[in-house]
Write a protein that holds these residues in place. Structure first.
Motif, PDB file in Angstrom:
ATOM      1  N   SER A 366       0.831  -1.210   0.000  1.00 39.09           N
ATOM      2  CA  SER A 366       0.000   0.000   0.000  1.00 39.09           C
ATOM      3  C   SER A 366       0.862   1.255   0.000  1.00 39.09           C
ATOM      4  O   SER A 366       0.569   2.223  -0.707  1.00 39.09           O
ATOM      5  CB  SER A 366      -0.932  -0.004   1.216  1.00 39.09           C
ATOM      6  N   PHE A 367       1.931   1.248   0.790  1.00 39.39           N
ATOM      7  CA  PHE A 367       2.819   2.405   0.862  1.00 39.39           C
ATOM      8  C   PHE A 367       3.426   2.735  -0.502  1.00 39.39           C
ATOM      9  O   PHE A 367       3.363   3.882  -0.974  1.00 39.39           O
ATOM     10  CB  PHE A 367       3.919   2.123   1.885  1.00 39.39           C
ATOM     11  N   THR A 368       3.990   1.745  -1.157  1.00 40.50           N
ATOM     12  CA  THR A 368       4.651   2.011  -2.438  1.00 40.50           C
ATOM     13  C   THR A 368       3.648   2.221  -3.566  1.00 40.50           C
ATOM     14  O   THR A 368       3.933   2.966  -4.512  1.00 40.50           O
ATOM     15  CB  THR A 368       5.621   0.875  -2.795  1.00 40.50           C
ATOM     16  N   GLU A 369       2.477   1.601  -3.484  1.00 33.60           N
ATOM     17  CA  GLU A 369       1.454   1.854  -4.492  1.00 33.60           C
ATOM     18  C   GLU A 369       0.962   3.299  -4.404  1.00 33.60           C
ATOM     19  O   GLU A 369       0.712   3.938  -5.434  1.00 33.60           O
ATOM     20  CB  GLU A 369       0.294   0.867  -4.328  1.00 33.60           C
ATOM     21  N   CYS A 370       0.827   3.821  -3.185  1.00 30.45           N
ATOM     22  CA  CYS A 370       0.460   5.235  -3.037  1.00 30.45           C
ATOM     23  C   CYS A 370       1.538   6.134  -3.628  1.00 30.45           C
ATOM     24  O   CYS A 370       1.233   7.114  -4.325  1.00 30.45           O
ATOM     25  CB  CYS A 370       0.245   5.574  -1.567  1.00 30.45           C
ATOM     26  N   LEU A 371       2.800   5.817  -3.374  1.00 27.59           N
ATOM     27  CA  LEU A 371       3.891   6.611  -3.936  1.00 27.59           C
ATOM     28  C   LEU A 371       3.861   6.567  -5.457  1.00 27.59           C
ATOM     29  O   LEU A 371       4.010   7.597  -6.121  1.00 27.59           O
ATOM     30  CB  LEU A 371       5.233   6.103  -3.421  1.00 27.59           C
ATOM     31  N   ALA A 372       3.698   5.382  -6.012  1.00 27.39           N
ATOM     32  CA  ALA A 372       3.690   5.239  -7.465  1.00 27.39           C
ATOM     33  C   ALA A 372       2.528   6.008  -8.091  1.00 27.39           C
ATOM     34  O   ALA A 372       2.629   6.482  -9.227  1.00 27.39           O
ATOM     35  CB  ALA A 372       3.615   3.766  -7.851  1.00 27.39           C
ATOM     36  N   SER A 373       1.429   6.144  -7.356  1.00 27.55           N
ATOM     37  CA  SER A 373       0.252   6.853  -7.869  1.00 27.55           C
ATOM     38  C   SER A 373       0.226   8.317  -7.478  1.00 27.55           C
ATOM     39  O   SER A 373      -0.664   9.057  -7.904  1.00 27.55           O
ATOM     40  CB  SER A 373      -1.028   6.173  -7.357  1.00 27.55           C
ATOM     41  N   GLY A 374       1.163   8.757  -6.618  1.00 33.91           N
ATOM     42  CA  GLY A 374       1.172  10.142  -6.171  1.00 33.91           C
ATOM     43  C   GLY A 374       0.023  10.487  -5.249  1.00 33.91           C
ATOM     44  O   GLY A 374      -0.480  11.615  -5.257  1.00 33.91           O
ATOM     45  N   VAL A 375      -0.396   9.520  -4.408  1.00 32.85           N
ATOM     46  CA  VAL A 375      -1.558   9.704  -3.536  1.00 32.85           C
ATOM     47  C   VAL A 375      -1.089   9.868  -2.083  1.00 32.85           C
ATOM     48  O   VAL A 375      -0.376   9.007  -1.561  1.00 32.85           O
ATOM     49  CB  VAL A 375      -2.515   8.500  -3.643  1.00 32.85           C
ATOM     50  N   GLY A 428       5.635  14.719  -4.240  1.00 35.08           N
ATOM     51  CA  GLY A 428       6.028  14.869  -5.638  1.00 35.08           C
ATOM     52  C   GLY A 428       7.418  14.327  -5.896  1.00 35.08           C
ATOM     53  O   GLY A 428       7.640  13.592  -6.872  1.00 35.08           O
ATOM     54  N   ARG A 429       8.360  14.656  -5.021  1.00 37.01           N
ATOM     55  CA  ARG A 429       9.746  14.208  -5.204  1.00 37.01           C
ATOM     56  C   ARG A 429       9.841  12.696  -5.186  1.00 37.01           C
ATOM     57  O   ARG A 429      10.433  12.085  -6.086  1.00 37.01           O
ATOM     58  CB  ARG A 429      10.631  14.794  -4.102  1.00 37.01           C
ATOM     59  N   TRP A 430       9.253  12.063  -4.163  1.00 36.26           N
ATOM     60  CA  TRP A 430       9.418  10.612  -4.033  1.00 36.26           C
ATOM     61  C   TRP A 430       8.537   9.840  -5.004  1.00 36.26           C
ATOM     62  O   TRP A 430       8.875   8.732  -5.401  1.00 36.26           O
ATOM     63  CB  TRP A 430       9.185  10.183  -2.587  1.00 36.26           C
ATOM     64  N   SER A 431       7.434  10.438  -5.410  1.00 31.04           N
ATOM     65  CA  SER A 431       6.617   9.805  -6.443  1.00 31.04           C
ATOM     66  C   SER A 431       7.386   9.746  -7.753  1.00 31.04           C
ATOM     67  O   SER A 431       7.364   8.730  -8.469  1.00 31.04           O
ATOM     68  CB  SER A 431       5.301  10.561  -6.620  1.00 31.04           C
ATOM     69  N   ARG A 432       8.086  10.828  -8.072  1.00 31.68           N
ATOM     70  CA  ARG A 432       8.905  10.821  -9.297  1.00 31.68           C
ATOM     71  C   ARG A 432      10.057   9.828  -9.195  1.00 31.68           C
ATOM     72  O   ARG A 432      10.375   9.122 -10.160  1.00 31.68           O
ATOM     73  CB  ARG A 432       9.432  12.230  -9.573  1.00 31.68           C
ATOM     74  N   TRP A 433      10.684   9.756  -8.031  1.00 30.23           N
ATOM     75  CA  TRP A 433      11.804   8.814  -7.842  1.00 30.23           C
ATOM     76  C   TRP A 433      11.323   7.379  -8.037  1.00 30.23           C
ATOM     77  O   TRP A 433      11.930   6.594  -8.766  1.00 30.23           O
ATOM     78  CB  TRP A 433      12.401   8.984  -6.441  1.00 30.23           C
TER      79      TRP A 433
END
Length: 467
Positions: A366-375, A428-433
């Motif tokens: 869930s944590f990384t899926e939120c990051l990948a989606s920018g949520v 934004g930064r970590w979603s892009r990373w």
């Protein structure tokens, strides 16, 4: 690691071994698909219920049972071995008493669960290896019997860590099962921490001794197993996690370390018109939509789910919610309405493209899926590595955290309102990373690191093959 597909003389055959847990099999199967796209001949080996994961990844499937536990998507709804359902209820009860209670219960269970039949697992891997003759394996770090079997058999393997990177301990400073760091709102007292350190240390000592005993019998000439929870591939360890700069460092003379960021498939299939209609209905008249999902085990905490819904209604005007309630969906059906949809399971990754925020338990998927989606997310950690993940999420500025054991309707509502009204400065930064990495990036790195002796099926240095 950012280069194009590795070119090999022939396609390596790789067996990806997953325990029969949906939260582990899903990211491992996505990685299996990435390995196949990079040219490998891949077999996904797991419990029979997970053949569909292999089909969706476009790889072959091999039924393999490596533990008596199982979780096919809703833990309470999965048919369990005798005694496992009782232990699940004991664990769920412990989460009501706070973080240290949950971690102490997990420490007790760990000593009984994680190496229940090492000889049977070794025999199953020996038979599978004789039939498939792969060049190397990918194994879940938490599948300790499988790692031990591969070590004893002298087979080449890469380690895949499905959770927080500290699941592969890099030093002896902290016993396995104790969070390396805590989120701001959850700080156990000194006495509680001392009890947890002592219990975790005792389990680790006993587990390490048992590891060594099995290896001594079945592979007496192999290199020592060392600290059992730290036994991992000497070649490559892949984390499905961001490479935060404050994470514990890894030994310079250790294996290659790959931070893949996430293990989310590039394309998510549409779930069907019924879910399209759910989102349309909830968006009609509501300007913000929240996904509430506590994972395949903790969805059983229907008291927390109810507090979140009541807090949202009372303190966040104009907001609606989708609630994943597992086997408690019927019990929570009275919460459903024009602003709330309750279902046993939800198409989580698809919904992350439709919602404004998510509430989750701090599970790594869930944590990384939120990051990948920018949520942005509100994290409610209950157990395991969830406290460490919640700490990292807070520190990175991508999520907020509250203690679920102290939650009430007012605090739930206020936390949700702050989440929706205030920006997440690091998102934004970590979603892009995270978006620059992923399963294909990890697959390329693994093939590169493991390709030195493709075709030779050579053993780990100084570890003889055992037949």
């Amino acid at each position: 690691m950012e280069s194009s597909t590795v070119t090999l003389e022939r396609a390596p055959r790789v067996v990806v071994v997953s325990p029969p847990f949906a939260s582990h099999a899903q990211p491992l199967s996505v990685l299996a698909g990435g390995l196949a796209r990079e040219g490998a001949d891949v077999v996904f080996a797991s419990g029979p219920s997970f053949e569909g994961f292999a089909a969706r990844a476009g790889v072959a499937f091999e039924p393999l049972t490596v533990t008596r536990n199982a979780n096919t998507g809703v833990a309470r709804g999965t048919r369990q071995a005798p005694g496992e359902a009782e232990r699940l209820e004991e664990f769920l009860d412990s989460t009501r008493r706070g973080p240290v209670s949950a971690l102490l219960t997990q420490a007790r269970h760990r000593g009984r669960d994680m190496l229940s039949d090492p000889e049977g697992t070794l025999a199953a891997l020996r038979a599978l290896d004789a039939r498939l003759r792969p060049d190397w394996y990918v194994v879940d770090q938490l599948s300790y019997p499988v790692t031990l079997a591969l070590h004893c058999l002298g087979l080449r393997y890469a380690t895949f860590c499905p959770g927080h990177p500290t699941y592969v301990p890099s030093s002896d400073d902290v016993p396995f099962g104790v969070p390396y760091a805590w989120p701001r709102g959850i700080r156990p007292g000194a006495e509680q921490l001392a009890e947890l350190h002592a219990a975790a240390g005792a389990v680790e000592t006993a587990f390490t001794r048992r590891f060594a005993d099995v290896a001594r019998v079945h592979a007496p000439e192999a290199r020592p197993t060392g600290r059992a929870f730290a036994l991992a591939s000497p070649y490559a360890v892949a984390f499905t996690y961001p490479e935060f700069p404050w994470l514990p460092s890894h030994p310079e003379n250790g294996p290659s370390v790959l931070y893949g960021g996430h293990s989310v498939p590039a394309a998510e299939p549409e779930p069907g018109p019924e879910w399209q209609e759910v989102v349309r209905r909830l968006r009609a008249g509501h300007d913000r939509l929240v996904l509430i999902a506590l994972g395949t085990f903790l969805s059983a905490r229907d008291d927390v789910l109810a507090l979140l819904v009541k807090g949202l209604r009372a303190h966040v005007p104009g907001a609606a919610a989708v609630v994943a309630a597992g086997d408690r969906a019927a019990a929570l059906s009275s919460l459903a309405g024009p602003d709330v949809h309750v279902a046993a399971t939800v198409p989580q990754r698809w919904l992350l493209g439709k919602v404004d925020a998510m509430v989750h338990h701090g599970g790594n998927n869930s944590f990384t899926e939120c990051l990948a989606s920018g949520v942005p997310a509100l994290v409610l950690p209950f157990s395991s590595d969830q406290f460490a993940i919640a700490h990292d999420a807070e520190r990175a500025g991508v999520a907020r955290c509250v203690d679920p054991s102290r939650l009430d309707e007012r605090s739930a509502g206020r936390a949700l309102r702050r989440l929706l009204d205030a920006p997440s400065p690091g998102l934004g930064r970590w979603s892009r990373w995270v978006g620059r990495r992923g399963p294909d990036w990890t697959a390329r790195g693994l093939i590169r690191e493991m390709s030195g002796s493709v075709g030779a099926r050579s053993a780990v240095p100084s570890v003889p093959r055992v037949r």
